[in-house]
Design a protein around this motif. Structure first.
Motif, PDB file in Angstrom:
ATOM      1  N   VAL A   1       7.628   0.357   8.775  1.00 36.84           N
ATOM      2  CA  VAL A   1       8.758  -0.037   9.624  1.00 36.84           C
ATOM      3  C   VAL A   1       9.310  -1.391   9.180  1.00 36.84           C
ATOM      4  O   VAL A   1      10.523  -1.575   9.109  1.00 36.84           O
ATOM      5  N   GLU A   2       8.436  -2.336   8.851  1.00 31.38           N
ATOM      6  CA  GLU A   2       8.914  -3.650   8.374  1.00 31.38           C
ATOM      7  C   GLU A   2       9.785  -3.497   7.129  1.00 31.38           C
ATOM      8  O   GLU A   2      10.819  -4.160   7.006  1.00 31.38           O
ATOM      9  N   ALA A   3       9.379  -2.623   6.200  1.00 30.23           N
ATOM     10  CA  ALA A   3      10.171  -2.406   4.985  1.00 30.23           C
ATOM     11  C   ALA A   3      11.527  -1.784   5.308  1.00 30.23           C
ATOM     12  O   ALA A   3      12.557  -2.169   4.739  1.00 30.23           O
ATOM     13  N   VAL A   4      11.537  -0.840   6.237  1.00 28.88           N
ATOM     14  CA  VAL A   4      12.792  -0.174   6.611  1.00 28.88           C
ATOM     15  C   VAL A   4      13.703  -1.143   7.371  1.00 28.88           C
ATOM     16  O   VAL A   4      14.916  -1.169   7.136  1.00 28.88           O
ATOM     17  N   VAL A   5      13.137  -1.951   8.248  1.00 31.04           N
ATOM     18  CA  VAL A   5      13.931  -2.948   8.983  1.00 31.04           C
ATOM     19  C   VAL A   5      14.589  -3.913   7.995  1.00 31.04           C
ATOM     20  O   VAL A   5      15.790  -4.206   8.090  1.00 31.04           O
ATOM     21  N   ARG A   6      13.821  -4.403   7.035  1.00 30.32           N
ATOM     22  CA  ARG A   6      14.367  -5.302   6.015  1.00 30.32           C
ATOM     23  C   ARG A   6      15.529  -4.615   5.280  1.00 30.32           C
ATOM     24  O   ARG A   6      16.588  -5.209   5.066  1.00 30.32           O
ATOM     25  N   TYR A   7      15.321  -3.355   4.894  1.00 31.37           N
ATOM     26  CA  TYR A   7      16.376  -2.585   4.211  1.00 31.37           C
ATOM     27  C   TYR A   7      17.631  -2.481   5.097  1.00 31.37           C
ATOM     28  O   TYR A   7      18.748  -2.656   4.611  1.00 31.37           O
TER      29      TYR A   7
ATOM     30  N   ARG B   1      15.586   9.599   5.935  1.00 34.97           N
ATOM     31  CA  ARG B   1      14.178   9.823   6.289  1.00 34.97           C
ATOM     32  C   ARG B   1      13.326   9.699   5.045  1.00 34.97           C
ATOM     33  O   ARG B   1      13.494  10.451   4.086  1.00 34.97           O
ATOM     34  N   TRP B   2      12.437   8.710   5.061  1.00 36.39           N
ATOM     35  CA  TRP B   2      11.537   8.482   3.936  1.00 36.39           C
ATOM     36  C   TRP B   2      10.203   9.167   4.179  1.00 36.39           C
ATOM     37  O   TRP B   2       9.706   9.169   5.309  1.00 36.39           O
ATOM     38  N   GLY B   3       9.596   9.651   3.127  1.00 30.53           N
ATOM     39  CA  GLY B   3       8.199  10.037   3.189  1.00 30.53           C
ATOM     40  C   GLY B   3       7.374   8.780   2.995  1.00 30.53           C
ATOM     41  O   GLY B   3       7.713   7.926   2.173  1.00 30.53           O
ATOM     42  N   ILE B   4       6.300   8.642   3.776  1.00 30.76           N
ATOM     43  CA  ILE B   4       5.374   7.523   3.609  1.00 30.76           C
ATOM     44  C   ILE B   4       4.263   8.015   2.687  1.00 30.76           C
ATOM     45  O   ILE B   4       3.444   8.851   3.080  1.00 30.76           O
ATOM     46  N   PHE B   5       4.290   7.542   1.460  1.00 29.58           N
ATOM     47  CA  PHE B   5       3.295   7.958   0.465  1.00 29.58           C
ATOM     48  C   PHE B   5       2.248   6.856   0.320  1.00 29.58           C
ATOM     49  O   PHE B   5       2.594   5.690   0.097  1.00 29.58           O
TER      50      PHE B   5
ATOM     51  N   ASP C   1       6.255   8.792  12.192  1.00 23.96           N
ATOM     52  CA  ASP C   1       5.124   9.654  12.519  1.00 23.96           C
ATOM     53  C   ASP C   1       4.094   9.480  11.418  1.00 23.96           C
ATOM     54  O   ASP C   1       4.431   9.064  10.312  1.00 23.96           O
ATOM     55  N   LEU C   2       2.853   9.800  11.736  1.00 23.21           N
ATOM     56  CA  LEU C   2       1.763   9.569  10.788  1.00 23.21           C
ATOM     57  C   LEU C   2       0.614  10.512  11.105  1.00 23.21           C
ATOM     58  O   LEU C   2       0.316  10.753  12.277  1.00 23.21           O
ATOM     59  N   LEU C   3      -0.020  11.019  10.048  1.00 22.56           N
ATOM     60  CA  LEU C   3      -1.219  11.845  10.245  1.00 22.56           C
ATOM     61  C   LEU C   3      -2.274  11.039  11.009  1.00 22.56           C
ATOM     62  O   LEU C   3      -2.519   9.872  10.671  1.00 22.56           O
ATOM     63  N   PRO C   4      -2.921  11.636  12.003  1.00 20.23           N
ATOM     64  CA  PRO C   4      -3.911  10.904  12.806  1.00 20.23           C
ATOM     65  C   PRO C   4      -5.035  10.258  11.993  1.00 20.23           C
ATOM     66  O   PRO C   4      -5.518   9.189  12.371  1.00 20.23           O
ATOM     67  N   SER C   5      -5.420  10.847  10.881  1.00 16.74           N
ATOM     68  CA  SER C   5      -6.496  10.254  10.069  1.00 16.74           C
ATOM     69  C   SER C   5      -6.085   8.902   9.466  1.00 16.74           C
ATOM     70  O   SER C   5      -6.928   8.154   8.979  1.00 16.74           O
ATOM     71  N   TYR C   6      -4.801   8.565   9.524  1.00 19.81           N
ATOM     72  CA  TYR C   6      -4.307   7.286   8.999  1.00 19.81           C
ATOM     73  C   TYR C   6      -3.913   6.311  10.116  1.00 19.81           C
ATOM     74  O   TYR C   6      -3.411   5.221   9.837  1.00 19.81           O
ATOM     75  N   TRP C   7      -4.108   6.707  11.370  1.00 26.18           N
ATOM     76  CA  TRP C   7      -3.761   5.829  12.494  1.00 26.18           C
ATOM     77  C   TRP C   7      -4.627   4.568  12.479  1.00 26.18           C
ATOM     78  O   TRP C   7      -5.731   4.555  11.951  1.00 26.18           O
ATOM     79  N   ARG C   8      -4.098   3.508  13.078  1.00 25.26           N
ATOM     80  CA  ARG C   8      -4.770   2.224  13.274  1.00 25.26           C
ATOM     81  C   ARG C   8      -5.179   1.553  11.962  1.00 25.26           C
ATOM     82  O   ARG C   8      -6.226   0.931  11.876  1.00 25.26           O
ATOM     83  N   LYS C   9      -4.346   1.703  10.941  1.00 24.65           N
ATOM     84  CA  LYS C   9      -4.580   1.032   9.660  1.00 24.65           C
ATOM     85  C   LYS C   9      -3.399   0.124   9.297  1.00 24.65           C
ATOM     86  O   LYS C   9      -3.313  -0.371   8.184  1.00 24.65           O
ATOM     87  N   GLY C  10      -2.437  -0.029  10.217  1.00 28.27           N
ATOM     88  CA  GLY C  10      -1.274  -0.875   9.963  1.00 28.27           C
ATOM     89  C   GLY C  10      -0.222  -0.224   9.072  1.00 28.27           C
ATOM     90  O   GLY C  10       0.697  -0.889   8.606  1.00 28.27           O
ATOM     91  N   ILE C  11      -0.351   1.072   8.838  1.00 27.58           N
ATOM     92  CA  ILE C  11       0.561   1.771   7.920  1.00 27.58           C
ATOM     93  C   ILE C  11       1.975   1.846   8.484  1.00 27.58           C
ATOM     94  O   ILE C  11       2.957   1.545   7.793  1.00 27.58           O
TER      95      ILE C  11
ATOM     96  N   ARG D   1       0.791  -1.231   0.000  1.00 29.10           N
ATOM     97  CA  ARG D   1       0.000   0.000   0.000  1.00 29.10           C
ATOM     98  C   ARG D   1       0.821   1.277   0.000  1.00 29.10           C
ATOM     99  O   ARG D   1       0.262   2.360  -0.165  1.00 29.10           O
ATOM    100  N   LEU D   2       2.137   1.151   0.208  1.00 29.14           N
ATOM    101  CA  LEU D   2       2.961   2.330   0.449  1.00 29.14           C
ATOM    102  C   LEU D   2       4.149   2.415  -0.487  1.00 29.14           C
ATOM    103  O   LEU D   2       4.685   1.401  -0.935  1.00 29.14           O
TER     104      LEU D   2
END
Length: 180
Positions: free
Chosen positions: A113-119, A66-70, A98-108, A10-11
Motif C-alpha cells: 500500500v505504501e508503494a501504491v500510495v507513493r505512485y 490492479r497489481w499482483g503482489i509478488f 487482499d492477501l493469502l492468509p499464510s502471508y498475513w501479519r508480515k507487513g506485506i 520484498r515485493l
C-alpha cells in the motif's frame, strides 16, 4: 500507458496476467480472503480468468489499476493491491487489497500500500485516496490508520454480501497530509 511495475524490498507489484489464473483462483476461493471483500468466494477457475480480464480492460480504460503482489523470494503471487474508481480528472481513487492468509501479519500489505500510495501522489498526481472497509475488519482499518489515513465516517448498508447489507467505514488520505 504501459503497466507500471512497483518494487519494494520484498515485493514486486506487477500486472496480473492470464498465466496467474491459478494463483488468483487460490486467493479468491479462500473464504478468509473474501470474508470482507464484498463478493462470494470463487468456485471455478473461470471466475479468476474473468477477473483478470476485467483488471486488464479497466486498466486500458484508465478506470482502475490492479497489481499482483509478488513475493520476490519465491516469485509467488500472494495477493493483489489496486486502485478502484480511478478518476484522474478528479484526482482521486479508492485503494483495496487482499492477501493469502499464510502471508498475513508480515507487513506485506503495508509495504504494498505504501508503494501504491507513493505512485498515486508522485506519478499520477492524485489528491485523494479513499478506502472502504467492513466495520468488523479491524486489521484492515488499523493498517489504514497506521499508514496515515483518516476515518471519515460510516457508510450504512454500503456493501451487500452474504445475503445482507453491511455497514462500512470510509477512510481517506490526501496529498498534503501524506507529504508531511
Amino acid at each position: 500507458m504501459d503497466f507500471p511495475v512497483l518494487e519494494t524490498n520484498r515485493l514486486k507489484l506487477m500486472e496480473i496476467k492470464k498465466e496467474n489464473a491459478d494463483s488468483i483462483f487460490r486467493i479468491f476461493s479462500d473464504d478468509e480472503v473474501t470474508r470482507y471483500y464484498g463478493m462470494a468466494s470463487f468456485e471455478q477457475k473461470e471466475q479468476a480468468i474473468n477477473m483478470i480480464n476485467s483488471f486488464t480492460k479497466n486498466f486500458q480504460d484508465k478506470r482502475s489499476i490492479r497489481w499482483g503482489i509478488f513475493w520476490k523470494e519465491t516469485s509467488e503471487l500472494v495477493g493483489t493491491v489496486g486502485l478502484n474508481n480511478l478518476q484522474l480528472s478528479q484526482k482521486r481513487t479508492e485503494i483495496g487489497y487482499d492477501l493469502l492468509p499464510s502471508y498475513w501479519r508480515k507487513g506485506i500489505v503495508s509495504e504494498a500500500v505504501e508503494a501504491v500510495v507513493r505512485y498515486c501522489f508522485e506519478e499520477l498526481d492524485l489528491y485523494r485516496i479513499a478506502a472502504v472497509t467492513f466495520t468488523e475488519n479491524e486489521s484492515s482499518y488499523k493498517l489504514l490508520l497506521k499508514l496515515g489515513f483518516q476515518k471519515e465516517g460510516m457508510l450504512r448498508g454500503y456493501i451487500y454480501q452474504n445475503d445482507k447489507s453491511n455497514d462500512t467505514f470510509v477512510f481517506s488520505l490526501i496529498k498534503p497530509e501524506w507529504t508531511k
